[in-house]
Design an enzyme around this catalytic site. Sequence first.
Site, mmCIF file in Angstrom:
data_model
loop_
_atom_site.group_PDB
_atom_site.id
_atom_site.type_symbol
_atom_site.label_atom_id
_atom_site.label_comp_id
_atom_site.label_asym_id
_atom_site.label_seq_id
_atom_site.Cartn_x
_atom_site.Cartn_y
_atom_site.Cartn_z
ATOM 1 N N HIS A 314 24.592 -28.722 -5.510
ATOM 2 C CA HIS A 314 25.811 -28.248 -6.173
ATOM 3 C C HIS A 314 25.468 -27.355 -7.364
ATOM 4 C CE1 HIS A 314 29.970 -28.922 -7.957
ATOM 5 N NE2 HIS A 314 29.276 -28.522 -9.011
ATOM 6 N N GLU A 315 24.607 -27.852 -8.251
ATOM 7 C CA GLU A 315 24.329 -27.115 -9.485
ATOM 8 C C GLU A 315 23.579 -25.811 -9.228
ATOM 9 O OE1 GLU A 315 25.555 -27.571 -12.430
ATOM 10 O OE2 GLU A 315 26.643 -29.295 -11.664
ATOM 11 N N HIS A 318 25.559 -22.763 -8.385
ATOM 12 C CA HIS A 318 26.144 -22.015 -9.503
ATOM 13 C C HIS A 318 25.241 -20.865 -9.933
ATOM 14 C CE1 HIS A 318 29.459 -24.689 -9.981
ATOM 15 N NE2 HIS A 318 28.744 -25.722 -10.368
ATOM 16 N N ASP A 324 33.237 -23.879 -9.819
ATOM 17 C CA ASP A 324 33.883 -25.186 -9.724
ATOM 18 C C ASP A 324 35.388 -24.966 -9.657
ATOM 19 O OD1 ASP A 324 31.706 -26.891 -9.657
ATOM 20 O OD2 ASP A 324 31.494 -26.901 -11.827
#
Length: 356
Positions: A314-315, A318, A324
Site C-alpha cells: 500500500h505505502e 504512493h 488514499d
Amino acid sequence: MLSLLTLATLARFALAAPSVSIALAPGESTTSLLATIKNTGSEDVSLLKWGSILSDLSVKQFDIYDVDSGNATIFAGMTGVLYDLTLVTADAWQFLAAGAEISKEIDFSATHMLSEAGDYLAITDNVFEYVEGEWAGQSASGVLPYFANATVTVSDEGVAASKAKFTQREVEKRVKIEGCTDATRRSTLTAAYGRAHEIATNAANVAKTGTGDIFNKWFKSNSQADRNAVGGVFDNIATTTNVGEPAKFATNCQGDCSAGYFPITAHVVAYAAIATSNGQIVGGTVYMCDPFWTFPLNTPECPGGNGQADVLVHEVSHLYGKLDTAYGVDPALALGHDQAMMNADNYRYYARQIIC
C-alpha cells in the site's frame, strides 16, 4: 412508459440520495484556500475526515499549477496515510446535517513550492467516505465524490513563506532502511519488504497475463491496457521493495510518529512523504508508526486486515502516485474505474486476494 406515480417515486429516491458539494475560494492569506463543504442531500450524514479535504494532516489536498506557465508546483508532503480502521473514533467523523455547511481554511505554503508571485490554480478531486446520520461505530456506507477548483493570487510574502517552510527530499534510486537502530525492528522490516516484493512480483505477472474476475472486481475493467497499467505499478513496487543501496526512497522505522516533520496521531499505521517536481515524484520516505510493529507479516484476512507486507505494498504504491481515496474493502470496491485505478487500497487488496 413510466407512470407519473413511478416517476414521482424515482424522484423522491433521487432527492434522498446523499450528496455533498465543495466550493473553493481564496483564504485570508495569499497562500491559503477556504473550502466550504455543503450537504446537498435531504438526509444527515457523517463524513470521514481521514484522507479527505477535512484531514488535519499535511496530506496532498490539491494539485496546484502556475497559471502563467501551466507547470505543476513542486509538492513535498504526505501523499498517503494508512490508518488502522479498528481504531477509528467519533472525532474522525464530521457530522453534517441536511442542508448544512462547514468551512475550513487550508494553508498550502508548507507543502507546495511557490516559486514566484502570481496566479495559481488549485484543484481538488477526491471522495468522502460517509455514513448516514451520526457515526455510531458502523462501517462506511459508501463514498461521495467531490471536485472543485479556484484561482488564488500569491504575494511576494507568500512566496517567501513557502520557501522558508519547504523541504525537498534528495533523489536516489531504490528503497533503503534508515533510522532503525533497533536490530529487531530492522530485521522485521527487511523480512516485510522481502514478502512485499514477492507479493508485488506475483501481482504484476497475474495482472498482465490473467483473465479472472478478481481484476475486474478491484479495478472495474478487464481491458489489456488497464491490466498492463496495473501490472506496471506492481513492477515498480516490486523493484522498490528490493532493498538495496543506493536508493530513491527511504523507510524510517522510528515508530513514534507523533513527533517529527509531520506529527500525527496514534491510529496511523504508516505514511508516505514524497517530493514531486512538475508532477513527477523525485523522492520520498515511508514512515512506519507504532501499530505497524504489532501486525503479523501476512494478514490472516482475504482480503482486508493488516499485515506488514500488505501495508508496504500500500505505502510503496504512493511513491508511484497512488492515492488514499478510500480506506477499507467495501469503500474501495465502491469506487468507479478511474478512482479504483488510483487508490492504494485497491492495489493492496487485489495483490492479497489473488494469493489467498
